[in-house]
Write an enzyme that holds these catalytic residues in place. Structure first.
Site, PDB file in Angstrom:
ATOM      1  CG  ASN A   1      -1.745   1.221   1.369  1.00  0.00           C
ATOM      2  OD1 ASN A   1      -1.774   2.060   0.463  1.00  0.00           O
ATOM      3  ND2 ASN A   1      -2.427   1.359   2.492  1.00  0.00           N
TER       4      ASN A   1
ATOM      5  CG  HIS B   1      -5.822   1.875   5.216  1.00  0.00           C
ATOM      6  ND1 HIS B   1      -5.364   2.837   6.080  1.00  0.00           N
ATOM      7  CD2 HIS B   1      -4.816   0.985   5.072  1.00  0.00           C
ATOM      8  CE1 HIS B   1      -4.123   2.535   6.434  1.00  0.00           C
ATOM      9  NE2 HIS B   1      -3.765   1.420   5.833  1.00  0.00           N
TER      10      HIS B   1
ATOM     11  CD  GLU C   1      -3.424  -2.410   7.304  1.00  0.00           C
ATOM     12  OE1 GLU C   1      -2.312  -2.654   6.812  1.00  0.00           O
ATOM     13  OE2 GLU C   1      -4.034  -1.344   7.091  1.00  0.00           O
TER      14      GLU C   1
ATOM     15  CE  LYS D   1      -0.110   3.172   4.847  1.00  0.00           C
ATOM     16  NZ  LYS D   1      -0.106   3.270   6.292  1.00  0.00           N
TER      17      LYS D   1
ATOM     18  CD  GLU E   1      -2.923   5.476   6.749  1.00  0.00           C
ATOM     19  OE1 GLU E   1      -2.897   5.476   5.507  1.00  0.00           O
ATOM     20  OE2 GLU E   1      -2.035   4.939   7.438  1.00  0.00           O
TER      21      GLU E   1
ATOM     22  N   GLY F   1       2.391   2.366  10.975  1.00  0.00           N
ATOM     23  CA  GLY F   1       3.325   3.489  10.893  1.00  0.00           C
ATOM     24  C   GLY F   1       4.039   3.796  12.191  1.00  0.00           C
TER      25      GLY F   1
ATOM     26  CB  SER G   1       5.175  -1.750  12.072  1.00  0.00           C
ATOM     27  OG  SER G   1       4.755  -0.415  12.346  1.00  0.00           O
TER      28      SER G   1
END
Ligand code: 13P
Length: 252
Positions: free
Chosen positions: A9, A95, A167, A11, A97, A173, A212
């Site tokens: 991904n 996701h 996730e 991003k 985010e 991150g 991560s």
């Protein structure tokens, strides 16, 4: 066990020319292995250029988001039909985010999953709890609610087209990946939920871990039979680490 699946991904990284460089670097390093499937999810604007480079390869193409509508007055949105037309096979939906920075709720995510399936795109459906939810013992109820709402109304044959990505928000991150045990525990719960709600072999569903993932921790994660691959963020922006993760996934 399903074939391992590694998805990068990207991003909001890489211009079109940078995307082309990264894909060329990956193709130069990567020796396709039938034991693992690989896909990349570049930003919308780079999809066409990447689709062109990947066309003669077995590497799949994913979008990072999609609109639930087919077409119309939806400024700034991209429809499943358009993504199919670009050559995408997969789309990341839900996701964290999108959920937490852009206000996507369970209902929107549910509609996107249905729309993607309707147009022959395979959803990569992301779920995961926040740190405070884990610390207060709510991980399972949060995951269960996300599964219930996201997958509501789907038939077994639809479900077999979906990849689930666990996730945990606290692992994304942060450099603090879930341990293999923590991920295995949640993946097992996801499979039990599927077994309880659909007449199908939940063992055939791909459940990826994301948060991560690196070339250093991939081997430990993939030792778990419950972890069928990874949704990789930061480490997929570097051709060497992304290909290394794919190579580790191809090992027994
Ligand atoms: P990182 O690998 O950078 O933690 O990102 C994970 C992720 O969000 C993949 O979708």
């Amino acid at each position: 066990m399903p074939k391992r699946f590694i998805v990068g991904n990207w991003k909001m990284h890489k211009t079109i020319s940078q995307a082309e460089v990264l894909i060329r670097d990956i193709l130069a390093l990567y020796k396709p292995n039938p034991a693992v499937e690989l896909a990349v999810a570049p930003p919308y604007v780079a999809l066409q250029a990447v689709a062109h480079l990947l066309a003669p390869t077995p590497i799949g193409l994913a979008a990072q988001n999609v609109c639930a509508k087919d077409e119309g007055a939806f400024t700034g949105e991209v429809s499943p039909f358009m993504l199919k037309d670009l050559g995408c096979q997969y789309v990341i939906i839900g996701h964290s985010e999108r959920r937490h920075l852009f206000g996507e709720n369970d209902q929107i995510i549910h509609e996107k999953i249905h729309a993607a399936l309707h147009h022959g795109l395979h959803p990569i459906f992301c779920i995961g709890e926040r740190l405070e939810e884990r610390e207060s013992g709510q991980t399972h109820s949060v995951i269960q609610h996300q599964l219930e709402t996201g997958l509501f109304g789907l038939k077994s044959q639809d479900l077999s087209l979906i990849t689930i990505a666990y996730e945990p928000v606290w692992a994304i991150g942060t450099g603090r990946a879930a341990s293999t045990e923590q991920a295995t525990e949640v993946h097992t719960a996801i499979r039990s939920f599927i077994t309880a709600h659909w007449e199908m072999n939940a063992g055939a569903i791909r459940i990826l871990y994301g948060g991560s993932v690196t070339a250093e921790n991939a081997q430990s994660l993939f030792q778990s039979p419950e972890i069928n691959g990874a949704l990789v963020g930061k480490a997929c922006l570097n051709s060497e680490s992304f290909v290394k993760i794919a190579e580790i996934a191809a090992l027994d």
